[in-house]
Write a protein that holds these residues in place. Structure first.
Motif, PDB file in Angstrom:
ATOM      1  N   ILE A 159      13.440  -1.151  21.596  1.00  0.00           N
ATOM      2  CA  ILE A 159      13.663  -1.083  20.001  1.00  0.00           C
ATOM      3  C   ILE A 159      12.542  -2.064  19.319  1.00  0.00           C
ATOM      4  O   ILE A 159      12.290  -1.582  18.299  1.00  0.00           O
ATOM      5  CB  ILE A 159      14.890  -1.604  19.770  1.00  0.00           C
ATOM      6  N   GLU A 160      12.216  -3.092  19.731  1.00  0.00           N
ATOM      7  CA  GLU A 160      10.996  -4.121  19.238  1.00  0.00           C
ATOM      8  C   GLU A 160       9.710  -3.182  19.409  1.00  0.00           C
ATOM      9  O   GLU A 160       9.069  -3.401  18.358  1.00  0.00           O
ATOM     10  CB  GLU A 160      11.072  -5.214  19.858  1.00  0.00           C
ATOM     11  N   THR A 161       9.258  -2.886  20.317  1.00  0.00           N
ATOM     12  CA  THR A 161       7.927  -2.409  20.800  1.00  0.00           C
ATOM     13  C   THR A 161       7.902  -0.726  20.430  1.00  0.00           C
ATOM     14  O   THR A 161       6.835  -0.439  19.840  1.00  0.00           O
ATOM     15  CB  THR A 161       7.557  -2.450  22.291  1.00  0.00           C
ATOM     16  N   HIS A 162       8.661   0.034  20.810  1.00  0.00           N
ATOM     17  CA  HIS A 162       8.622   1.443  20.507  1.00  0.00           C
ATOM     18  C   HIS A 162      10.212   1.922  20.067  1.00  0.00           C
ATOM     19  O   HIS A 162      10.662   2.637  20.937  1.00  0.00           O
ATOM     20  CB  HIS A 162       8.208   2.234  21.746  1.00  0.00           C
ATOM     21  N   PRO A 163      10.233   1.824  18.838  1.00  0.00           N
ATOM     22  CA  PRO A 163      11.787   2.309  18.413  1.00  0.00           C
ATOM     23  C   PRO A 163      11.837   3.599  18.501  1.00  0.00           C
ATOM     24  O   PRO A 163      13.134   4.263  18.355  1.00  0.00           O
ATOM     25  CB  PRO A 163      11.812   1.545  17.110  1.00  0.00           C
ATOM     26  N   PRO A 172      14.900  -3.869  29.077  1.00  0.00           N
ATOM     27  CA  PRO A 172      16.081  -3.732  28.091  1.00  0.00           C
ATOM     28  C   PRO A 172      15.955  -3.225  26.838  1.00  0.00           C
ATOM     29  O   PRO A 172      14.927  -2.856  26.326  1.00  0.00           O
ATOM     30  CB  PRO A 172      15.978  -5.501  27.860  1.00  0.00           C
ATOM     31  N   PHE A 173      17.098  -2.713  26.146  1.00  0.00           N
ATOM     32  CA  PHE A 173      17.209  -2.065  24.953  1.00  0.00           C
ATOM     33  C   PHE A 173      16.480  -2.716  23.917  1.00  0.00           C
ATOM     34  O   PHE A 173      15.650  -2.204  23.052  1.00  0.00           O
ATOM     35  CB  PHE A 173      18.555  -1.728  24.574  1.00  0.00           C
ATOM     36  N   VAL A 218      13.341  15.660  11.430  1.00  0.00           N
ATOM     37  CA  VAL A 218      12.482  14.462  11.237  1.00  0.00           C
ATOM     38  C   VAL A 218      13.546  13.325  10.981  1.00  0.00           C
ATOM     39  O   VAL A 218      14.440  13.310  10.251  1.00  0.00           O
ATOM     40  CB  VAL A 218      11.666  14.634   9.977  1.00  0.00           C
ATOM     41  N   VAL A 219      13.491  12.235  11.977  1.00  0.00           N
ATOM     42  CA  VAL A 219      14.268  11.145  12.005  1.00  0.00           C
ATOM     43  C   VAL A 219      13.584   9.882  11.242  1.00  0.00           C
ATOM     44  O   VAL A 219      12.177   9.521  11.940  1.00  0.00           O
ATOM     45  CB  VAL A 219      14.765  10.860  13.384  1.00  0.00           C
ATOM     46  N   LEU A 220      14.098   9.262  10.347  1.00  0.00           N
ATOM     47  CA  LEU A 220      13.358   8.011   9.653  1.00  0.00           C
ATOM     48  C   LEU A 220      14.384   6.885  10.062  1.00  0.00           C
ATOM     49  O   LEU A 220      15.698   6.791  10.473  1.00  0.00           O
ATOM     50  CB  LEU A 220      13.466   8.357   8.195  1.00  0.00           C
ATOM     51  N   ASN A 221      13.693   5.761   9.899  1.00  0.00           N
ATOM     52  CA  ASN A 221      14.232   4.277  10.339  1.00  0.00           C
ATOM     53  C   ASN A 221      14.819   4.297  11.448  1.00  0.00           C
ATOM     54  O   ASN A 221      16.005   3.761  11.867  1.00  0.00           O
ATOM     55  CB  ASN A 221      15.575   4.165   9.239  1.00  0.00           C
ATOM     56  N   ALA A 222      13.949   4.588  12.625  1.00  0.00           N
ATOM     57  CA  ALA A 222      14.354   4.648  14.022  1.00  0.00           C
ATOM     58  C   ALA A 222      14.815   3.182  14.323  1.00  0.00           C
ATOM     59  O   ALA A 222      15.539   2.961  15.409  1.00  0.00           O
ATOM     60  CB  ALA A 222      13.472   5.249  14.898  1.00  0.00           C
ATOM     61  N   GLU A 264      14.287   9.510  21.111  1.00  0.00           N
ATOM     62  CA  GLU A 264      13.843  10.583  21.756  1.00  0.00           C
ATOM     63  C   GLU A 264      14.150  10.424  23.324  1.00  0.00           C
ATOM     64  O   GLU A 264      14.594  11.799  23.747  1.00  0.00           O
ATOM     65  CB  GLU A 264      12.073  10.327  21.893  1.00  0.00           C
ATOM     66  N   LEU A 265      14.578   9.657  23.859  1.00  0.00           N
ATOM     67  CA  LEU A 265      15.160   9.675  25.307  1.00  0.00           C
ATOM     68  C   LEU A 265      16.693   9.844  25.062  1.00  0.00           C
ATOM     69  O   LEU A 265      17.072  10.613  26.081  1.00  0.00           O
ATOM     70  CB  LEU A 265      14.928   8.073  26.009  1.00  0.00           C
ATOM     71  N   ALA A 266      17.396   9.461  23.995  1.00  0.00           N
ATOM     72  CA  ALA A 266      18.678   9.920  23.799  1.00  0.00           C
ATOM     73  C   ALA A 266      18.934  11.465  23.819  1.00  0.00           C
ATOM     74  O   ALA A 266      19.572  12.013  24.358  1.00  0.00           O
ATOM     75  CB  ALA A 266      19.329   8.989  22.831  1.00  0.00           C
TER      76      ALA A 266
END
Length: 185
Positions: A136-140, A131-132, A98-102, A145-147
């Motif tokens: 990160i603003e719309t779907h952080p 662009p990154f 579980v990853v928090l603060n993405a 997940e992609l990385a």
């Protein structure tokens, strides 16, 4: 000089034998040129865990201020199960993460301005470079997940491992019932 010899067969099964030079004997012109050494490979079987032996634990990771790539490699290692002694490449022995603060994950250098994500509609000229900063603003959660997706196998096993990754933009998550332990990265 003495000749040491071991037979190639024991109880009818063919075993591996190797020919070695006798210590002190020259390579040619000697009556005794070498000896046979019997190599037994008994009791050293490859361990494969059974389905009921695999235990999937839950881990929680705080991504705030961590570099994306270094975070993703550690998460992929835990998802694959490479941190366990029972790791087997063809089985899913990994744990849940579980990853928090993405939204607070960072990139080093100028990558935050230069990195883009590629998509294609399937039509001619349908390339899209996002662009990154916009991702990160719309779907952080998509960034992590992609990385991690790029570091897992590209088959059915990799897709099953990806389902064990839970990414959230903030600090709240609905997995308190599983009692995830903090993972130091």
């Amino acid at each position: 000089m003495t000749l040491i010899w071991a037979p190639d067969t024991i109880q009818g099964s063919v075993l591996k034998s190797q020919r070695f030079r006798t210590p002190g004997a020259p390579y040619s012109g000697s009556a005794v040129r070498g000896f046979e050494l019997l190599v037994l490979n008994v009791g050293m079987r490859t361990y494969t865990p059974k389905a009921n032996e695999i235990e999937h634990r839950w881990w929680v990771v705080d991504a705030a201020g961590k570099p994306l790539g270094r975070l993703a490699t550690q998460i992929a290692t835990v998802l694959r199960g490479k941190h366990k002694p029972m790791y087997t490449p063809h089985l899913d022995v990994g744990d849940y993460v579980v990853v928090l603060n993405a939204e607070k994950v960072m990139l080093t250098g100028k990558k935050a301005d230069q990195k883009t994500y590629f998509r294609h509609s399937g039509y001619m000229g349908g390339e899209r470079h996002i662009p990154f900063r916009r991702v990160i603003e719309t779907h952080p959660e998509r960034v992590i997940e992609l990385a991690v997706k790029g570091m897992l196998p590209k088959n059915a096993l990799g897709r099953a491992m990806r389902k064990k990754l839970k990414v959230y933009a903030g600090v709240d998550h609905p997995h308190q019932g599983q009692r995830p332990e903090p993972l130091d990265i």
